[in-house]
Design an enzyme around this catalytic site. Sequence first.
Site, mmCIF file in Angstrom:
data_model
loop_
_atom_site.group_PDB
_atom_site.id
_atom_site.type_symbol
_atom_site.label_atom_id
_atom_site.label_comp_id
_atom_site.label_asym_id
_atom_site.label_seq_id
_atom_site.Cartn_x
_atom_site.Cartn_y
_atom_site.Cartn_z
ATOM 1 N N LYS A 79 128.048 -1.075 -82.732
ATOM 2 C CA LYS A 79 129.121 -1.464 -81.811
ATOM 3 C C LYS A 79 129.617 -2.885 -82.135
ATOM 4 C CE LYS A 79 128.459 2.551 -79.975
ATOM 5 N NZ LYS A 79 127.853 2.970 -78.731
HETATM 6 C C1 LIG Z 1 127.129 4.101 -78.013
HETATM 7 C C2 LIG Z 1 127.739 4.899 -76.899
HETATM 8 C C3 LIG Z 1 127.061 5.164 -75.692
HETATM 9 C C4 LIG Z 1 125.615 4.872 -75.479
HETATM 10 O O1 LIG Z 1 125.198 3.625 -75.720
HETATM 11 P P1 LIG Z 1 123.675 3.337 -76.127
HETATM 12 O O2 LIG Z 1 123.619 1.857 -76.007
HETATM 13 O O3 LIG Z 1 123.461 3.837 -77.510
HETATM 14 O O4 LIG Z 1 122.797 4.006 -75.125
HETATM 15 C C5 LIG Z 1 127.742 5.816 -74.697
HETATM 16 N N1 LIG Z 1 128.995 6.239 -74.850
HETATM 17 C C6 LIG Z 1 129.668 6.046 -75.992
HETATM 18 C C7 LIG Z 1 131.072 6.538 -76.108
HETATM 19 C C8 LIG Z 1 129.049 5.388 -77.062
HETATM 20 O O5 LIG Z 1 129.709 5.237 -78.214
#
Ligand SMILES: *Cc1c(COP(=O)(O)O)cnc(C)c1O
Length: 378
Positions: free
Chosen positions: A180
């Site tokens: 991210k």
């Molecule tokens: C990465 C992501 C999540 C979950 O986040 P984590 O930190 O990996 O638990 C939820 N929704 C979307 C759209 C994501 O890309």
Amino acid sequence: MIPYGRQHVDEDDIQAVVEVLRSDFLTTGPVVGAFEAALAGYCGVAHGIAVSNGTSALIMAVQALDIGPGDEVLLPAMTFAATATAVVMAGATPVFVDVLPDVLLMDPQDVERKITTRTKAVIAVDYAGNTCDYDALHALCRERGLALIADACHALGAQYKGRRTGTLADMTVFSFHPVKHITTGEGGFLATNDGALAQRLRRLRNHGIDADARNRERNATWKYAITELSGNNRITDIQCALGLSQLKKLDGFLARRRELAQVYDRAFAPSPRISPVPQAAGSLHAYHLYVVLLDLPDALTREALFHQMRNAGIGVNVHYIPVHHHPFYQRTFGLGPGLLPHTEAAYERMLTLPLFPDMTNEDAHTVAATLRGLLGET
Ligand SMILES: *Cc1c(COP(=O)(O)O)cnc(C)c1O
């Protein structure tokens, strides 16, 4: 191999983490609050609650709205499964909404069609880093008395009509997984302008307890009350030190992602077979993902192309298998292919290309040329 995503961590990030390791608090200490204030300030939102990961944040958001069995929550199927997990974990029913065929964002008209007397909330997903049509979603939610959650895990730093994500819904969720925009290793965040919701989310972070350990220490009391059931969704000071340090680089990361996206856009502009998912109207794209829709020649499947790209050292991916295609959702909710025409058509044609701040323009040219070459375009 050029991966589809990768974190950028440098010496000052490492130094920030080391400092916490030498300090008194490894968790639930001052750096958590400092990170929350800094990121809330960046977004322009009143309250920020940092938690263990984005999935926990989504689960907490749904719980904070008292959503449970018999309730329905509308969400797109073109998302990571965690968006739906939050609904199912609450005992509620996920109702999947189709996307607009070009930008692959939740279609407000399909939202409207699928609202019933049981609908309690809408979870919008800012797919790839584009923002949803929040004017339309807010109007619908206000009119029908629904809560609006934004899953902005792709869209930290994106804007809708000049306003940043974090301010665009009743609650907004971010993730700090290494792919991210900024990372804490694992981590998540809830942003809200609602003070009462923020207070509830802080309790839900810590077993439903009404005050945290540091407050008890400060107030010299051993008393606490569990006011509702929750687990441990805390994040450490070690992680938040990394987050705080990364946040200083966020604007640079965003600028670099947008530059690379432009390199791709230009490379694919003359291509009849490769259509990049465009920036949505009103949106300033944050480019978590660079997704193209392919019109493949008959002799080439997406599966074959995927492997050819991988063999060429390019870590392409597919985001996402529509959630309602997964066996759990088919079995539990009687769903399956055929439900969402635009989502399913896009899924068949999509490919995610590498995009991360440390990628060079040269890398992007290589990716684009390899893809065009495999499609017989050069
Ligand atoms: C990465 C992501 C999540 C979950 O986040 P984590 O930190 O990996 O638990 C939820 N929704 C979307 C759209 C994501 O890309």
